[in-house]
Structures are given as C-alpha cells and as structure tokens.
Design an enzyme around this catalytic site. Structure first.
Site, short mmCIF file in Angstrom:
data_model
loop_
_atom_site.label_atom_id
_atom_site.label_comp_id
_atom_site.label_asym_id
_atom_site.label_seq_id
_atom_site.Cartn_x
_atom_site.Cartn_y
_atom_site.Cartn_z
N GLY A 53 0.84 -1.19 0.00
CA GLY A 53 0.00 0.00 0.00
C GLY A 53 0.87 1.24 0.00
O GLY A 53 0.67 2.18 0.76
N HIS A 54 1.88 1.22 -0.87
CA HIS A 54 2.80 2.35 -1.00
C HIS A 54 3.68 2.14 -2.23
O HIS A 54 3.65 1.06 -2.83
CB HIS A 54 3.68 2.50 0.25
CG HIS A 54 4.43 1.26 0.61
ND1 HIS A 54 5.48 0.78 -0.13
CD2 HIS A 54 4.26 0.37 1.61
CE1 HIS A 54 5.93 -0.32 0.41
NE2 HIS A 54 5.20 -0.62 1.47
N ALA A 55 4.44 3.15 -2.57
CA ALA A 55 5.47 3.04 -3.60
C ALA A 55 6.76 3.60 -3.01
O ALA A 55 6.76 4.14 -1.89
CB ALA A 55 5.07 3.83 -4.84
N TYR A 56 7.84 3.46 -3.74
CA TYR A 56 9.11 4.06 -3.32
C TYR A 56 9.57 5.04 -4.39
O TYR A 56 9.32 4.82 -5.58
CB TYR A 56 10.19 2.99 -3.16
CG TYR A 56 9.87 1.89 -2.19
CD1 TYR A 56 9.88 2.12 -0.82
CD2 TYR A 56 9.56 0.62 -2.65
CE1 TYR A 56 9.58 1.10 0.08
CE2 TYR A 56 9.27 -0.40 -1.76
CZ TYR A 56 9.28 -0.16 -0.41
OH TYR A 56 8.98 -1.17 0.47
N ARG A 100 2.33 -0.75 -4.87
CA ARG A 100 2.09 -2.19 -4.77
C ARG A 100 1.28 -2.53 -3.53
O ARG A 100 1.41 -1.89 -2.48
CB ARG A 100 3.41 -2.98 -4.79
CG ARG A 100 4.16 -3.18 -3.47
CD ARG A 100 4.89 -1.97 -2.97
NE ARG A 100 5.67 -1.26 -3.96
CZ ARG A 100 6.91 -1.55 -4.28
NH1 ARG A 100 7.53 -2.50 -3.65
NH2 ARG A 100 7.55 -0.83 -5.17
#
Ligand code: TYD
Length: 139
Positions: A53-56, A100
């Site tokens: 529940g995030h991206a980089y 993702r």
C-alpha cells in the site's frame, strides 16, 4: 516508451533439483538486477490482511513467495496489473514509482523481499495522490 508497469517482470531463478530437496539462490547484480543491500520477509499474515500500500521514490525490489502464495497488485499510475506468486523460484522485479499491494496470502506463506537500499522512510510514498503526482512528474 515502455511504461513502468512493463518494467515489472518475473525473473526465473536458478533451481538445483535434488532427491534430498530443491535449492534456489540469488546473487545481487546477477539474478537480481541491482546490488542488494537489504532483505526482509513478511510472515504470519492473518487471513484477509493486505501488506504494502505504497510506492518508493528510488528503491527497487524483487519479491519472492518463499512459501505458499499471494498476489501482488501493481499500479504505475496509468494502469494496474495483478501477479500471483506461488513458486519459490520466481522473483518479481518492481522498479521505483510503482504502487504495490500484497494480498490474498495463503496460510503460512512467507514473502521474501530483496531491496536495493537500506530502510529509509523518506523514500516511501504512502499517500496515493502524492504517488500519482510523483509518478506523473517522472514520466
Ligand atoms: P512497511 O514497509 O510499511 O510494510 P509493508 O511490507 O506492508 O509495506 O513496514 C512496516 C513497518 O516496518 C514500518 O514501521 C517500517 C518498518 N520497517 C523497518 O523498520 N525496516 C524495514 O526494512 C522494513 C521493510 C520495514
């Protein structure tokens, strides 16, 4: 121009079959397309829970279902794709700026992640609109 989602790909890892059991290994820069600086693993996931529940911004990762199965939903801000991982000899490469979510974990599944850098909270995009702005700005 290929999208960031197109850059997400399954990597088939070496497999050494043996009557005593199978063996798979990974080497940074060889099977993993970056120099690994960290591995972490996710386990004991209660039924129905969702991880990620995030991206980089910069981090690259390869995700492996060491045991059991789960789905990885990938989103580059333009389109989405879900990939099921259920073999310990496949790694899913995920480049930066891809949102993702890991879901539908089977009982006792273990997710191993090889990452290109040390843990750095400032590299996370945890807010979806902020992710969309960052992904758009990087087109
Ligand atoms: P997070 O990356 O948000 O989990 P998920 O795998 O579900 O995306 O990390 C959860 C917590 O663990 C968060 O407080 C940060 C911490 N953490 C570390 O301290 N080091 C690490 O290498 C990782 C991956 C997480």
């Amino acid at each position: 121009m290929s999208s960031r989602l197109d850059r997400c790909r399954l990597i088939e890892l070496p497999r050494i079959p043996d009557p005593r059991g199978s063996l798979t290994f990974i080497e940074g820069g060889r099977h993993i397309p970056f120099r690994m600086q960290r591995t972490y693993w996710i386990y004991d996931v209660p039924g129905g829970e969702v991880r990620g529940g995030h991206a980089y911004r910069r981090l690259e990762e390869v995700v492996i279902a060491l045991s059991g199965s789960f789905e990885v939903e990938l989103d580059d801000g333009l389109s989405r794709r879900t990939i099921m991982l259920n073999r310990s000899y496949y790694g899913l490469y995920v480049p930066p700026l891809v949102w993702r979510q890991l879901k539908n974990f089977s009982t006792n599944s273990v997710c191993l992640i090889a990452a290109s850098g040390a843990y750095d909270e400032s590299d996370y995009l945890r807010d979806y609109p902020e992710f969309l702005a960052a992904a758009d700005g990087a087109e």
